[in-house]
Design an enzyme around this catalytic site. Structure first.
Site, PDB file in Angstrom:
ATOM      1  N   ASP A   1       5.707   0.299   3.303  1.00  0.00           N
ATOM      2  CA  ASP A   1       5.964  -0.933   4.040  1.00  0.00           C
ATOM      3  C   ASP A   1       5.752  -2.131   3.113  1.00  0.00           C
ATOM      4  O   ASP A   1       5.616  -1.985   1.905  1.00  0.00           O
ATOM      5  CB  ASP A   1       5.066  -1.012   5.275  1.00  0.00           C
ATOM      6  CG  ASP A   1       3.584  -0.853   4.934  1.00  0.00           C
ATOM      7  OD1 ASP A   1       3.212  -1.078   3.760  1.00  0.00           O
ATOM      8  OD2 ASP A   1       2.791  -0.494   5.831  1.00  0.00           O
TER       9      ASP A   1
ATOM     10  N   ASP B   1       0.802  -1.227   0.000  1.00  0.00           N
ATOM     11  CA  ASP B   1       0.000   0.000   0.000  1.00  0.00           C
ATOM     12  C   ASP B   1       0.831   1.271   0.000  1.00  0.00           C
ATOM     13  O   ASP B   1       0.429   2.291  -0.547  1.00  0.00           O
ATOM     14  CB  ASP B   1      -0.945   0.020   1.209  1.00  0.00           C
ATOM     15  CG  ASP B   1      -0.188   0.222   2.519  1.00  0.00           C
ATOM     16  OD1 ASP B   1       0.677  -0.631   2.847  1.00  0.00           O
ATOM     17  OD2 ASP B   1      -0.439   1.226   3.213  1.00  0.00           O
TER      18      ASP B   1
ATOM     19  N   TYR C   1      -5.574   0.362   9.085  1.00  0.00           N
ATOM     20  CA  TYR C   1      -6.712   0.488   8.163  1.00  0.00           C
ATOM     21  C   TYR C   1      -7.975  -0.079   8.784  1.00  0.00           C
ATOM     22  O   TYR C   1      -8.680  -0.886   8.189  1.00  0.00           O
ATOM     23  CB  TYR C   1      -6.399  -0.188   6.821  1.00  0.00           C
ATOM     24  CG  TYR C   1      -5.320   0.541   6.049  1.00  0.00           C
ATOM     25  CD1 TYR C   1      -5.597   1.736   5.394  1.00  0.00           C
ATOM     26  CD2 TYR C   1      -4.018   0.047   6.002  1.00  0.00           C
ATOM     27  CE1 TYR C   1      -4.602   2.412   4.701  1.00  0.00           C
ATOM     28  CE2 TYR C   1      -3.025   0.720   5.310  1.00  0.00           C
ATOM     29  CZ  TYR C   1      -3.323   1.896   4.662  1.00  0.00           C
ATOM     30  OH  TYR C   1      -2.339   2.575   3.969  1.00  0.00           O
TER      31      TYR C   1
ATOM     32  N   GLU D   1       5.670   9.769   3.105  1.00  0.00           N
ATOM     33  CA  GLU D   1       5.334   8.422   2.628  1.00  0.00           C
ATOM     34  C   GLU D   1       4.343   8.487   1.466  1.00  0.00           C
ATOM     35  O   GLU D   1       3.297   9.128   1.572  1.00  0.00           O
ATOM     36  CB  GLU D   1       4.739   7.582   3.754  1.00  0.00           C
ATOM     37  CG  GLU D   1       4.520   6.128   3.364  1.00  0.00           C
ATOM     38  CD  GLU D   1       4.149   5.244   4.548  1.00  0.00           C
ATOM     39  OE1 GLU D   1       4.346   4.020   4.451  1.00  0.00           O
ATOM     40  OE2 GLU D   1       3.668   5.774   5.570  1.00  0.00           O
TER      41      GLU D   1
END
Length: 489
Positions: free
Chosen positions: A75, A72, A226, A466
């Site tokens: 990571d 995603d 999430y 990120e």
């Protein structure tokens, strides 16, 4: 007088910016980014060549093949909730703006979609079961290592009926239905598989209502990353809306009408992203209301236009926060996800208005397609460099862009340059390094600045540095439009 000056300045800045932004280059790079996020066996034509194969045993603990899909963000976990949303938005970008894409980029966009849908089909291959995540985020986030070296736990998170996963299943149904439209001309057989699977997955989502993160064995792995913070109801309506558009089946039209109030169609209408679909849902459904004049969908159109009016400075209901430099801002980090998703809705709705020859009544202002596009273009130009920092927030676009991106694979020497294994904690020296990332994650749009337009190029500040797939996915569609119509506003 101040409002007039603001509008004149905005018109001038938009016109000047359109003259120097290379939207076609940004479009190409925004699609290329997804190759840097791939999990699984990489194909011979992989263009992000510093990457290698990874996650090749994913699904094995559960006796199923879950190889593939996307990481995603920075990571190495495969979170299916934001991944499915990413595929929905990539597909919507192609469905809505594919006609604006050069043939090569249209093909690249379809490849990016299929990399996701092939994986999503695996996650729903068993009746009354959905695999919602691969990888233990706690052990993953405790390490700084390349996906190719990954030795953390690849836990498979599974939801079986009658336990609920309406949010992930509803979004997966939306993604597969939207993708079926993207592939309808080029691969009708695959398109049929996608829409048939979407129908079955939506039934699972609707039959067993509830949030996936309400299951105790799921919550420990998905929260706080999430979690379903905003409820599962919007994903049911979102899934039904995409199935209506993909199939033209009146059953889904009736579902939207009959369940709108009970599932909160008019709640939280000012949000759109991986968790809250309301604004996007309303815009999607409003298309049919505008173009086919279906009375039962008028409430969705009213909600869509109410949201859009909040973005218009001359509107009496204007209240969305902008930074001093003009960027849409919402608290919580990774702010550019809001700028790209809202820009997508603005440009999509502008097209719907134009095709139906209609306008929006925003109280003190009557707003047409060009005004919506103008606001969207301002966001695009800000992201690409027209901002107080003079920095592009897309890696590899222009001469000034983030160099210390919060991304494991990008920040550690590639397996081609450093074939020896770099273990969990051995990557920390690269995380803490002041040197630029050795591997350019070209096309990645980072989280972006805070409300004061300040951005420190700091790898440790993940809220700003990120990138995520769901920042880029809607941006693909917006860039496609402006690549073809740079002066449309």
């Amino acid at each position: 007088m101040k409002l007039l000056c603001y509008l004149l300045l905005l018109l001038l800045l938009t016109a000047v910016a359109a003259a120097y932004q290379d939207y076609a280059d940004a479009l190409s790079k925004s699609i290329l980014f997804f190759e840097g996020q791939r999990s699984g066996y990489l194909p011979p034509d992989q263009r992000m060549t510093w990457r290698g194969d990874s996650g090749l045993n994913d699904g094995a603990p559960a006796g199923v093949d879950l190889v593939g899909g996307y990481y995603d963000a920075g990571d190495n976990v495969k979170f299916n909730f934001p991944m499915a949303y990413t595929i929905t938005m990539l597909s919507w970008s192609v469905v809505e703006f594919g006609y604006c894409m050069p043939p090569a980029e249209f093909r690249n966009a379809l490849v990016a979609i299929k990399w996701g849908t092939d994986y999503l089909l695996r996650t729903v291959s068993q009746p009354n079961r959905i695999f919602v995540q691969v990888g233990d985020p706690w052990s993953d986030h405790n390490c700084w290592e390349r996906p190719e070296d990954m030795d953390t736990s690849r836990t498979v998170y599974t939801v079986d009926a009658p336990n609920p996963a309406s949010d992930v299943a509803g979004e997966t149904a939306a993604a597969l239905a939207a993708a079926s439209m993207a592939f309808r001309s080029s691969d009708p057989g695959y398109s049929y598989t996608l829409v048939q699977t979407a129908t079955r997955v939506f039934q699972f989502a609707d039959n067993y209502r509830g949030a996936y993160s309400d299951n105790s064995h799921i919550r420990e792995g998905v929260c706080p990353f999430y979690c379903d913070f905003d409820g599962y109801q919007d994903e049911l309506l979102w899934g039904a809306a995409w199935l209506r558009r993909a199939t033209n089946n009146d059953a889904y039209l009736n579902y939207l009408h009959n369940n709108g109030k009970t599932l909160g169609a008019d709640d939280n209408i000012n949000e759109f992203g991986w968790d809250n679909k309301h604004a996007g849902l309303n815009v999607l459904v409003a298309k049919e209301s505008l173009e086919n004049n279906i009375d039962t969908l008028q409430t969705y159109r009213a909600s869509a236009e109410s949201f859009l009016c909040t973005l218009i400075p001359e509107s009496s209901s204007y209240h969305i926060q902008f930074t001093p430099g003009g960027l849409i801002y919402r608290p919580g980090g990774s702010n550019l996800q809001h700028a790209t998703s809202i820009s997508f809705l603005l440009v999509a709705y502008a097209n719907y208005l134009e095709r139906s020859d209609q306008r929006i009544n925003c109280g003190q202002a009557i707003v047409g397609p060009s005004r919506l596009r103008q606001i969207a273009q301002q966001q695009v130009n800000y992201i690409l460099g027209q901002n107080p920092k003079g920095m592009s927030y897309m890696v590899g676009y222009s001469n000034v862009y983030p160099q210390h991106v919060h991304h494991r694979g990008s920040s550690i020497p590639s397996i081609h340059d450093h074939p020896q294994n770099i273990a969990c904690k051995e990557g920390s020296i690269y995380f803490n390094s002041s040197n630029p990332n050795p591997n350019a994650l070209v096309g990645a749009v980072v989280g972006g600045p805070e409300e004061d337009d300040v951005y420190e190029d700091d790898r440790a500040d993940f809220r700003k540095s990120e990138p995520t797939t769901y920042i880029n996915a809607p941006f693909v569609g917006v860039l496609a439009y402006f690549a073809s119509y740079p002066n449309a506003s």
